[in-house]
Design an enzyme around this catalytic site. Structure first.
Site, mmCIF file in Angstrom:
data_model
loop_
_atom_site.group_PDB
_atom_site.id
_atom_site.type_symbol
_atom_site.label_atom_id
_atom_site.label_comp_id
_atom_site.label_asym_id
_atom_site.label_seq_id
_atom_site.Cartn_x
_atom_site.Cartn_y
_atom_site.Cartn_z
ATOM 1 N N TRP A 186 -5.912 1.998 10.362
ATOM 2 C CA TRP A 186 -5.968 1.839 8.911
ATOM 3 C C TRP A 186 -5.764 0.377 8.526
ATOM 4 O O TRP A 186 -6.295 -0.088 7.519
ATOM 5 C CB TRP A 186 -4.940 2.729 8.233
ATOM 6 C CG TRP A 186 -4.918 2.544 6.750
ATOM 7 C CD1 TRP A 186 -3.905 2.104 5.982
ATOM 8 C CD2 TRP A 186 -6.018 2.771 5.838
ATOM 9 N NE1 TRP A 186 -4.271 2.046 4.659
ATOM 10 C CE2 TRP A 186 -5.565 2.437 4.534
ATOM 11 C CE3 TRP A 186 -7.328 3.215 5.996
ATOM 12 C CZ2 TRP A 186 -6.369 2.543 3.411
ATOM 13 C CZ3 TRP A 186 -8.142 3.313 4.872
ATOM 14 C CH2 TRP A 186 -7.670 2.978 3.602
ATOM 15 N N TYR A 198 0.838 -1.203 0.000
ATOM 16 C CA TYR A 198 0.000 0.000 0.000
ATOM 17 C C TYR A 198 0.871 1.251 0.000
ATOM 18 O O TYR A 198 0.646 2.188 -0.778
ATOM 19 C CB TYR A 198 -0.924 -0.015 1.218
ATOM 20 C CG TYR A 198 -1.717 1.253 1.400
ATOM 21 C CD1 TYR A 198 -2.768 1.566 0.534
ATOM 22 C CD2 TYR A 198 -1.417 2.150 2.422
ATOM 23 C CE1 TYR A 198 -3.493 2.737 0.681
ATOM 24 C CE2 TYR A 198 -2.132 3.322 2.581
ATOM 25 C CZ TYR A 198 -3.164 3.613 1.711
ATOM 26 O OH TYR A 198 -3.873 4.783 1.862
ATOM 27 N N GLU A 256 -11.684 6.638 4.799
ATOM 28 C CA GLU A 256 -11.116 7.472 5.857
ATOM 29 C C GLU A 256 -12.169 7.747 6.927
ATOM 30 O O GLU A 256 -11.863 7.791 8.122
ATOM 31 C CB GLU A 256 -10.585 8.789 5.285
ATOM 32 C CG GLU A 256 -9.323 8.658 4.457
ATOM 33 C CD GLU A 256 -8.094 8.282 5.274
ATOM 34 O OE1 GLU A 256 -8.166 8.289 6.516
ATOM 35 O OE2 GLU A 256 -7.063 7.960 4.660
#
Length: 203
Positions: A56, A26, A48
């Site tokens: 995350w 990522y 988000e």
């Protein structure tokens, strides 16, 4: 301080990657690289919002399930979701079953449709908030900025939900509006080069 990732001995990365295996790809191929695709921009702003109060890593591991649940984050389709879809999503163990965040995603899809009708694309709108690179502070030295505050304020005026200044700063970092890779990170010059080659979407 988190231990470096296994690959960090040959490929320096931002410290936030730590030793979390999901973060490597990522970070190396997505985070901080400019995005001009409306679907990807909408997906990220929604994820988000779902991340609020969570890690995350949790969201990244559920990203494919989120994509399935929310019609690939095609905001035109999500805007048509009904109360029945809300109930369906509240029973989907693959995503974060938070009513407020689910309803905010549907609301934001409707607001996104309105925004595209006004500005031509989400990309043209979001990239109009790109700060001047030479005016940025040292990488990863802040969690909000004048640009993220302005973006948050404008989105809230337009009726968007879960779009606070910190959330919008993380969005801007991830979508390449800010190159916030550490100065020693191998991805920083690649992100800089990608931004130079990137054509900012116009209204």
């Amino acid at each position: 301080m988190a231990a470096p990732s296994p690959a960090s001995t040959t490929t320096p990365r931002c410290a936030w990657c730590g030793d979390i295996p999901e973060f490597g790809p990522y970070h190396d191929h997505e985070w901080g690289f400019p995005v001009g695709d409306d679907i990807r921009l909408f997906e990220k702003i929604c994820l988000e919002g779902f991340q609020s109060g969570l890690s995350w890593r949790t969201i990244l591991n559920k990203r494919e399930a989120f994509r399935t649940a929310f019609a690939g984050f095609d905001f035109h389709r999500v805007a048509q979701f009904t109360d029945a879809d809300v109930q369906r999503l509240l029973t989907d163990a693959g995503i974060i079953r938070h009513r407020g965040k689910i309803e905010a995603t549907i609301n934001n899809a409707r607001r996104a449709v309105e925004l595209v009708a006004e500005t031509g694309s989400l990309a043209a709108y979001f990239w109009s908030f790109e700060p001047v690179a030479t005016a940025l502070p040292p990488p990863q030295s802040q969690t909000t900025s004048p640009a993220s505050i302005a973006l948050s304020k404008d989105l809230k005026k337009r009726g968007w939900k879960f779009v606070g200044p910190t959330t919008m700063y993380a969005f801007m970092q991830a979508m390449g509006l800010i190159n916030d890779h550490e100065t020693t990170c191998a991805a920083r010059p690649r992100a800089t080069q990608a931004r130079r080659a990137f054509r900012v979407p116009q209204p």
